[in-house]
Design a protein around this motif. Structure first.
Motif, PDB file in Angstrom:
ATOM      1  N   ILE A  51       5.951  10.377  12.803  1.00 35.03           N
ATOM      2  CA  ILE A  51       6.698  11.310  11.964  1.00 35.03           C
ATOM      3  C   ILE A  51       8.192  11.008  12.032  1.00 35.03           C
ATOM      4  O   ILE A  51       8.886  11.020  11.016  1.00 35.03           O
ATOM      5  CB  ILE A  51       6.396  12.773  12.348  1.00 35.03           C
ATOM      6  N   GLU A  52       8.701  10.712  13.231  1.00 34.02           N
ATOM      7  CA  GLU A  52      10.113  10.341  13.370  1.00 34.02           C
ATOM      8  C   GLU A  52      10.443   9.120  12.517  1.00 34.02           C
ATOM      9  O   GLU A  52      11.481   9.083  11.839  1.00 34.02           O
ATOM     10  CB  GLU A  52      10.440  10.018  14.830  1.00 34.02           C
ATOM     11  N   ILE A  53       9.585   8.124  12.561  1.00 33.43           N
ATOM     12  CA  ILE A  53       9.789   6.904  11.780  1.00 33.43           C
ATOM     13  C   ILE A  53       9.813   7.238  10.292  1.00 33.43           C
ATOM     14  O   ILE A  53      10.693   6.791   9.563  1.00 33.43           O
ATOM     15  CB  ILE A  53       8.704   5.855  12.100  1.00 33.43           C
ATOM     16  N   ALA A  54       8.848   8.019   9.855  1.00 30.66           N
ATOM     17  CA  ALA A  54       8.770   8.366   8.430  1.00 30.66           C
ATOM     18  C   ALA A  54      10.009   9.144   7.985  1.00 30.66           C
ATOM     19  O   ALA A  54      10.577   8.856   6.934  1.00 30.66           O
ATOM     20  CB  ALA A  54       7.505   9.159   8.155  1.00 30.66           C
ATOM     21  N   LEU A  55      10.439  10.095   8.789  1.00 36.68           N
ATOM     22  CA  LEU A  55      11.611  10.875   8.435  1.00 36.68           C
ATOM     23  C   LEU A  55      12.869  10.016   8.419  1.00 36.68           C
ATOM     24  O   LEU A  55      13.739  10.197   7.558  1.00 36.68           O
ATOM     25  CB  LEU A  55      11.779  12.049   9.396  1.00 36.68           C
ATOM     26  N   ASP A  56      12.978   9.083   9.343  1.00 36.99           N
ATOM     27  CA  ASP A  56      14.116   8.157   9.345  1.00 36.99           C
ATOM     28  C   ASP A  56      14.175   7.379   8.036  1.00 36.99           C
ATOM     29  O   ASP A  56      15.227   7.208   7.449  1.00 36.99           O
ATOM     30  CB  ASP A  56      14.028   7.170  10.504  1.00 36.99           C
ATOM     31  N   CYS A  57      13.024   6.884   7.610  1.00 35.67           N
ATOM     32  CA  CYS A  57      12.994   6.040   6.416  1.00 35.67           C
ATOM     33  C   CYS A  57      13.104   6.842   5.123  1.00 35.67           C
ATOM     34  O   CYS A  57      13.810   6.445   4.207  1.00 35.67           O
ATOM     35  CB  CYS A  57      11.723   5.198   6.397  1.00 35.67           C
ATOM     36  N   GLU A  99       0.835  -1.209   0.000  1.00 32.45           N
ATOM     37  CA  GLU A  99       0.000   0.000   0.000  1.00 32.45           C
ATOM     38  C   GLU A  99       0.866   1.254   0.000  1.00 32.45           C
ATOM     39  O   GLU A  99       0.556   2.224  -0.676  1.00 32.45           O
ATOM     40  CB  GLU A  99      -0.942   0.019   1.206  1.00 32.45           C
ATOM     41  N   CYS A 100       1.943   1.211   0.748  1.00 31.06           N
ATOM     42  CA  CYS A 100       2.856   2.356   0.779  1.00 31.06           C
ATOM     43  C   CYS A 100       3.425   2.627  -0.607  1.00 31.06           C
ATOM     44  O   CYS A 100       3.450   3.765  -1.060  1.00 31.06           O
ATOM     45  CB  CYS A 100       3.970   2.072   1.789  1.00 31.06           C
ATOM     46  N   VAL A 101       3.851   1.574  -1.274  1.00 29.99           N
ATOM     47  CA  VAL A 101       4.445   1.728  -2.609  1.00 29.99           C
ATOM     48  C   VAL A 101       3.403   2.196  -3.620  1.00 29.99           C
ATOM     49  O   VAL A 101       3.627   3.145  -4.370  1.00 29.99           O
ATOM     50  CB  VAL A 101       5.108   0.417  -3.083  1.00 29.99           C
ATOM     51  N   SER A 102       2.251   1.556  -3.637  1.00 30.39           N
ATOM     52  CA  SER A 102       1.268   1.851  -4.681  1.00 30.39           C
ATOM     53  C   SER A 102       0.440   3.101  -4.399  1.00 30.39           C
ATOM     54  O   SER A 102       0.213   3.900  -5.302  1.00 30.39           O
ATOM     55  CB  SER A 102       0.339   0.658  -4.901  1.00 30.39           C
ATOM     56  N   GLU A 103       0.015   3.268  -3.170  1.00 26.52           N
ATOM     57  CA  GLU A 103      -0.872   4.397  -2.858  1.00 26.52           C
ATOM     58  C   GLU A 103      -0.115   5.670  -2.501  1.00 26.52           C
ATOM     59  O   GLU A 103      -0.572   6.760  -2.777  1.00 26.52           O
ATOM     60  CB  GLU A 103      -1.807   4.027  -1.700  1.00 26.52           C
ATOM     61  N   GLU A 104       1.027   5.521  -1.847  1.00 23.58           N
ATOM     62  CA  GLU A 104       1.746   6.695  -1.361  1.00 23.58           C
ATOM     63  C   GLU A 104       2.983   7.014  -2.170  1.00 23.58           C
ATOM     64  O   GLU A 104       3.737   7.914  -1.824  1.00 23.58           O
ATOM     65  CB  GLU A 104       2.109   6.508   0.120  1.00 23.58           C
ATOM     66  N   GLU A 105       3.238   6.221  -3.210  1.00 24.33           N
ATOM     67  CA  GLU A 105       4.327   6.460  -4.141  1.00 24.33           C
ATOM     68  C   GLU A 105       5.700   6.479  -3.476  1.00 24.33           C
ATOM     69  O   GLU A 105       6.608   7.169  -3.926  1.00 24.33           O
ATOM     70  CB  GLU A 105       4.094   7.744  -4.922  1.00 24.33           C
ATOM     71  N   GLY A 106       5.851   5.710  -2.393  1.00 28.77           N
ATOM     72  CA  GLY A 106       7.161   5.564  -1.783  1.00 28.77           C
ATOM     73  C   GLY A 106       7.976   4.549  -2.568  1.00 28.77           C
ATOM     74  O   GLY A 106       7.436   3.760  -3.338  1.00 28.77           O
ATOM     75  N   THR A 107       9.284   4.567  -2.371  1.00 28.19           N
ATOM     76  CA  THR A 107      10.114   3.559  -3.008  1.00 28.19           C
ATOM     77  C   THR A 107       9.970   2.255  -2.224  1.00 28.19           C
ATOM     78  O   THR A 107       9.532   2.251  -1.071  1.00 28.19           O
ATOM     79  CB  THR A 107      11.598   3.968  -3.019  1.00 28.19           C
ATOM     80  N   GLN A 108      10.354   1.160  -2.830  1.00 30.77           N
ATOM     81  CA  GLN A 108      10.293  -0.135  -2.152  1.00 30.77           C
ATOM     82  C   GLN A 108      11.136  -0.094  -0.872  1.00 30.77           C
ATOM     83  O   GLN A 108      10.696  -0.568   0.171  1.00 30.77           O
ATOM     84  CB  GLN A 108      10.776  -1.253  -3.091  1.00 30.77           C
ATOM     85  N   GLU A 109      12.327   0.481  -0.944  1.00 28.93           N
ATOM     86  CA  GLU A 109      13.209   0.563   0.224  1.00 28.93           C
ATOM     87  C   GLU A 109      12.596   1.414   1.330  1.00 28.93           C
ATOM     88  O   GLU A 109      12.659   1.036   2.502  1.00 28.93           O
ATOM     89  CB  GLU A 109      14.556   1.148  -0.166  1.00 28.93           C
ATOM     90  N   GLN A 110      12.038   2.556   0.986  1.00 30.70           N
ATOM     91  CA  GLN A 110      11.409   3.420   1.975  1.00 30.70           C
ATOM     92  C   GLN A 110      10.245   2.701   2.651  1.00 30.70           C
ATOM     93  O   GLN A 110      10.087   2.752   3.873  1.00 30.70           O
ATOM     94  CB  GLN A 110      10.904   4.708   1.325  1.00 30.70           C
ATOM     95  N   CYS A 111       9.444   2.032   1.851  1.00 32.96           N
ATOM     96  CA  CYS A 111       8.261   1.377   2.383  1.00 32.96           C
ATOM     97  C   CYS A 111       8.609   0.148   3.229  1.00 32.96           C
ATOM     98  O   CYS A 111       7.956  -0.111   4.239  1.00 32.96           O
ATOM     99  CB  CYS A 111       7.306   1.022   1.251  1.00 32.96           C
ATOM    100  N   GLU A 112       9.638  -0.575   2.854  1.00 33.28           N
ATOM    101  CA  GLU A 112      10.088  -1.695   3.681  1.00 33.28           C
ATOM    102  C   GLU A 112      10.642  -1.186   5.005  1.00 33.28           C
ATOM    103  O   GLU A 112      10.411  -1.785   6.061  1.00 33.28           O
ATOM    104  CB  GLU A 112      11.133  -2.521   2.938  1.00 33.28           C
ATOM    105  N   CYS A 113      11.354  -0.072   4.966  1.00 38.82           N
ATOM    106  CA  CYS A 113      11.850   0.560   6.186  1.00 38.82           C
ATOM    107  C   CYS A 113      10.681   0.949   7.089  1.00 38.82           C
ATOM    108  O   CYS A 113      10.682   0.668   8.288  1.00 38.82           O
ATOM    109  CB  CYS A 113      12.685   1.789   5.826  1.00 38.82           C
TER     110      CYS A 113
END
Length: 95
Positions: free
Chosen positions: A85-91, A45-59
């Motif tokens: 937010i901390e988690i998201a910024l880290d990834c 869902e992160c990759v497809s809906e939020e347009e994150g990279t695979q690495e970011q979304c796995e993180c």
């Protein structure tokens, strides 16, 4: 910057709602009550809906499942916003 904003909002408000349906599909709970199907769905869902990279979304998936149980994640409150937010910024920032 827009992708980062979308990812942050998704972590806290959108994605938990999307995963409620997966809780009935797989009884084989693993890491802190998360099934493999739920972990995979969170990443997809992160990759497809939020347009994150695979690495970011796995993180994000790894850190979210380390921080909260599946049940806790589906019941996040505004008190959890800072940590999310901390988690998201880290990834997002580390890749």
């Amino acid at each position: 910057m827009n992708k980062l904003k979308n990812t942050l909002l998704a972590i806290v408000f959108v994605l938990p709602v999307l995963f409620v349906a997966t809780s009935c599909d797989d009884d084989d709970e693993g890491k802190d009550g998360w099934t493999d199907a739920q972990l995979e769905a969170l990443t997809e869902e992160c990759v497809s809906e939020e347009e994150g990279t695979q690495e970011q979304c796995e993180c994000l998936t790894d850190k979210i499942s380390d921080e909260w149980t599946y049940e806790e994640y589906n019941n996040l409150t505004l008190d959890d916003l800072g940590r999310a937010i901390e988690i998201a910024l880290d990834c997002v920032g580390s890749i």
